[in-house]
Scaffold this active site. Sequence first.
Site, mmCIF file in Angstrom:
data_model
loop_
_atom_site.group_PDB
_atom_site.id
_atom_site.type_symbol
_atom_site.label_atom_id
_atom_site.label_comp_id
_atom_site.label_asym_id
_atom_site.label_seq_id
_atom_site.Cartn_x
_atom_site.Cartn_y
_atom_site.Cartn_z
ATOM 1 N N GLY A 1 0.839 -1.194 0.000
ATOM 2 C CA GLY A 1 0.000 0.000 0.000
ATOM 3 C C GLY A 1 0.867 1.234 0.000
ATOM 4 C CG ASP B 1 -6.675 -2.183 -8.436
ATOM 5 O OD1 ASP B 1 -7.524 -2.702 -9.189
ATOM 6 O OD2 ASP B 1 -5.866 -2.857 -7.761
ATOM 7 C CB THR C 1 -0.051 -8.517 -8.476
ATOM 8 O OG1 THR C 1 0.962 -7.898 -7.667
ATOM 9 C CG2 THR C 1 -0.360 -9.889 -7.930
ATOM 10 N N GLY D 1 3.071 -0.913 -12.479
ATOM 11 C CA GLY D 1 4.446 -1.252 -12.115
ATOM 12 C C GLY D 1 5.151 -2.122 -13.129
#
Length: 489
Positions: free
Chosen positions: A13, A238, A260, A407
């Site tokens: 987080g 998200d 992920t 990411g």
Amino acid sequence: MVALAVDLGASGGRVVAGGFDGALLSVNEVRRFPNDPVRVHGRLHWDVLRLFHEVKQGIRAADRGGGDRVETVGIDTWGLDFGLLDRHGELLGNPYHYRDRQTDGVMEEVVRIVPRAEIYARTGIQFMQINSLYQLFALARAGSTALEAARTLLMMPDLFRSFLTGERCCEYTDATTTQFVALADGDWDRDLLARLGLPVDLLPPMVPPFGCPAPLAAGVAEEIGVGAVKVVAVAGHDTASAVLAVPATGPDFAYLSCGTWSLCGTEVDRPVVDERSLGWNFTNEGGLEGRYRLLRNIMGLWLVEECRRTWSRDGFAVPYEGLAAAAEELPPFVSFVDPDNPRFLHPGDMPGRIAAFCTETGQPAPEGPGQTLRCILESLALKYRLVLERTERLAGKQFPGLHVVGGGSRNALLMRMTAEAIGRPVWAGPSEATAVGNLLGQLIAGGRIGGVRQAREVVRVSMPVETFEPTGAAGWDEAFERFSEIARY
């Protein structure tokens, strides 16, 4: 104005502050903390109260950072998971994490009651055993005392917003991931739940993204030591926030939110619900300004993360950069896995599972971390091609390239492989797309930005993007044919 994005992702987080001068958006990470699920008696839970403590510390740190005071806060998490509150608004235990095994076999039981095709026609949502619908059914089947005592169900971003403000409502984009929101009217599909014997009186009012601003509860504001801060219902899912931050120049583009999980698709004006989208297991998640996110969830870099945990536990803790450099030097296209095979969903010995999959499909099992990493990254790049081409067929569009945000866009080897696999440019960035989209949502809510189109213009001038061009390297088309033979999910 200082806006604060609370982004609770699968690997951690963070609290990110954003400032906007009318043209450029600046971002600054204020606090970062782990978001590891906790296993108790074999069950996997969110460590929700620890996370709430970290959120409060992040707000306090941002407000005392020496600059402008924090005016708004927005919260996003992944979809699917939820918390249950009793009649006093108290949390009934730590929410289950979607990787808990409670939903093993549940989806198959549900579709025997309400056929798969009917559920899809009603909701337009991809079938994954981790969906909220199957989590809720699993609780009911197990005779959960928490479910029996529950009076309110809140999705995770809504739960944290409720902790901060006392308000109880569900934001639309995240609610649609449950697989019990009706396409027909965009509201809860209470009839579907009733047919499955599930409670229908737990569902709070649904609110649109960028709405429902509420002040911090007096006790929370006093504890943190801040003034008049409002909590905005940004695009709480998200992925919805990440897609808002795609620096596209028009309404027709393809995106890959890469982390992920990998989520590959496009935006459409109307849901695509037909035999092909059902057969290919595409989802139609609620989007922004009346649009939908037509996409496919892909297991993503979870496979790499779980392999690294296993190797570290076995005493082989090598920095990712070293692994990637070794993998890049190895022979290509030796073995592939389907990242979405169910065996890869749960935590555990991921290198062993990958080796077993390759052996069972008549391929050489990877030997060592370098070969395993190469197998994963090539498989992901080829899966992205498969999903991108199917997205084009479903949407009736051709895309000149692929926007990659999140990411994973920093993973240069994966970006190069993806460009070669799809035979088109990959535009990588912003890497912090979810937090950026969260901040943009708050600026839209506050009237500082006019809407989605302007938000993406702000991203284009504020955030760096790296282009990866395909070189025409040999072997990718043949590899794609081989991969397509083993990609069954």
